[in-house]
Motif scaffolding. Structure first.
Motif, short mmCIF file in Angstrom:
data_model
loop_
_atom_site.label_atom_id
_atom_site.label_comp_id
_atom_site.label_asym_id
_atom_site.label_seq_id
_atom_site.Cartn_x
_atom_site.Cartn_y
_atom_site.Cartn_z
N VAL A 85 0.87 -1.16 0.00
CA VAL A 85 0.00 0.00 0.00
C VAL A 85 0.92 1.22 0.00
N ALA A 86 0.74 2.10 -0.98
CA ALA A 86 1.60 3.27 -1.12
C ALA A 86 1.05 4.46 -0.33
N ASP A 87 -0.25 4.63 -0.38
CA ASP A 87 -0.89 5.68 0.41
C ASP A 87 -2.37 5.37 0.52
N SER A 88 -2.99 5.95 1.54
CA SER A 88 -4.42 5.73 1.72
C SER A 88 -5.03 6.85 2.53
N THR A 89 -6.33 7.00 2.36
CA THR A 89 -7.13 7.95 3.12
C THR A 89 -8.33 7.20 3.67
N VAL A 90 -8.54 7.32 4.97
CA VAL A 90 -9.66 6.65 5.62
C VAL A 90 -10.61 7.71 6.15
N ARG A 91 -11.90 7.43 5.99
CA ARG A 91 -12.94 8.29 6.58
C ARG A 91 -13.80 7.43 7.49
N TYR A 92 -13.99 7.90 8.70
CA TYR A 92 -14.86 7.23 9.67
C TYR A 92 -16.16 8.01 9.70
N LEU A 93 -17.26 7.36 9.35
CA LEU A 93 -18.53 8.07 9.15
C LEU A 93 -19.59 7.73 10.20
N ALA A 94 -19.53 6.54 10.77
CA ALA A 94 -20.50 6.12 11.78
C ALA A 94 -19.91 4.95 12.57
N PRO A 95 -20.33 4.79 13.83
CA PRO A 95 -19.84 3.64 14.59
C PRO A 95 -20.37 2.33 14.00
N VAL A 96 -19.58 1.28 14.19
CA VAL A 96 -19.97 -0.07 13.75
C VAL A 96 -20.21 -0.90 15.01
N TRP A 97 -21.44 -1.35 15.19
CA TRP A 97 -21.82 -2.06 16.41
C TRP A 97 -21.91 -3.57 16.22
N GLY A 98 -21.67 -4.04 15.01
CA GLY A 98 -21.75 -5.48 14.75
C GLY A 98 -20.50 -5.96 14.05
N ASP A 99 -20.58 -7.15 13.49
CA ASP A 99 -19.44 -7.72 12.77
C ASP A 99 -19.07 -6.83 11.59
N LEU A 100 -17.81 -6.89 11.20
CA LEU A 100 -17.26 -6.01 10.17
C LEU A 100 -17.27 -6.71 8.81
N ARG A 101 -17.57 -5.93 7.78
CA ARG A 101 -17.52 -6.42 6.40
C ARG A 101 -16.99 -5.29 5.53
N ALA A 102 -15.85 -5.51 4.91
CA ALA A 102 -15.24 -4.53 4.01
C ALA A 102 -15.41 -5.01 2.58
N GLU A 103 -15.77 -4.10 1.69
CA GLU A 103 -15.99 -4.42 0.29
C GLU A 103 -15.08 -3.55 -0.57
N ALA A 104 -14.11 -4.19 -1.22
CA ALA A 104 -13.10 -3.49 -2.02
C ALA A 104 -13.36 -3.69 -3.50
N ARG A 105 -13.07 -2.64 -4.25
CA ARG A 105 -13.18 -2.70 -5.71
C ARG A 105 -12.22 -1.68 -6.32
N LEU A 106 -12.01 -1.80 -7.60
CA LEU A 106 -11.20 -0.84 -8.33
C LEU A 106 -11.84 0.54 -8.18
N ALA A 107 -11.04 1.59 -8.06
CA ALA A 107 -11.57 2.94 -7.91
C ALA A 107 -12.42 3.32 -9.12
N PRO A 108 -13.41 4.17 -8.92
CA PRO A 108 -14.25 4.61 -10.06
C PRO A 108 -13.39 5.14 -11.20
N GLY A 109 -13.73 4.71 -12.40
CA GLY A 109 -12.97 5.12 -13.58
C GLY A 109 -11.71 4.32 -13.81
N GLY A 110 -11.41 3.40 -12.88
CA GLY A 110 -10.20 2.60 -13.00
C GLY A 110 -10.37 1.47 -14.00
N ASP A 111 -9.23 0.92 -14.43
CA ASP A 111 -9.23 -0.16 -15.41
C ASP A 111 -7.99 -1.01 -15.13
N TRP A 112 -8.20 -2.32 -15.08
CA TRP A 112 -7.08 -3.22 -14.81
C TRP A 112 -6.11 -3.30 -15.98
N SER A 113 -6.58 -3.06 -17.20
CA SER A 113 -5.71 -3.22 -18.39
C SER A 113 -4.44 -2.39 -18.33
N PRO A 114 -4.51 -1.08 -18.04
CA PRO A 114 -3.27 -0.30 -17.95
C PRO A 114 -2.35 -0.77 -16.82
#
Length: 154
Positions: A85-114
């Motif tokens: 990981v070269a750099d990252s920005t995290v935003r905390y928006l609300a407390p999480v009171w249950g089990d955690l689930r993170a969903e990762a995807r390519l950034a909007p407008g991104g493309d794996w080909s390049p």
């Protein structure tokens, strides 16, 4: 393109064996459909003094999910790379009171080909990933934007 259960289990084992924090958090890969990767962790080992999820656990799980997304794509194409990981920005928006689930995807407008073309040409490439941790109301409780760098080993 989807990963087989055996491929995901091997990646999960690699993460748990190689990253003590992931083991302590009890992370697991919930699925990968070729577009997004979901990673989970129970609340109990990731709780803070207020009874909700510790912010460091949220950041760690989202970073791990983003890393695992890129690592999955590399493995599916037969690339042997060190991934950082070269750099990252995290935003905390609300407390999480249950089990955690993170969903990762390519950034909007991104493309794996390049990314893969650059990796093939230079032996090193970078890609931007976004990750959200949905809250109880369906809106993000936390989000991460990260840049990952892959460097070919051989």
């Amino acid at each position: 393109m989807t990963s087989s259960d055996a491929t995901l289990q091997a990646l999960e084992r690699f993460i748990l064996d190689g990253i003590p924090l992931a083991r302590a958090m009890q992370v697991s890969i919930a699925g990968f459909d070729g577009v997004h990767l979901a990673m989970t962790a129970p609340l109990a080992p990731n709780i803070n003094d207020k009874g909700c999820a510790f912010g460091g656990s949220l950041a760690s799980l989202m970073t791990l999910a983003g890393w695992a997304l890129v690592e999955s794509m590399l493995r599916e194409r037969g690339h042997d790379c060190d991934l950082f990981v070269a750099d990252s920005t995290v935003r905390y928006l609300a407390p999480v009171w249950g089990d955690l689930r993170a969903e990762a995807r390519l950034a909007p407008g991104g493309d794996w080909s390049p990314f893969f073309a650059t990796l093939d040409a230079r032996g090193r490439a970078r890609v931007d990933v976004t990750c959200v941790l949905p809250g109880d109301d369906g809106r993000p409780a936390a989000s991460l934007e990260a840049r990952f760098v892959a460097k070919r080993r051989a």
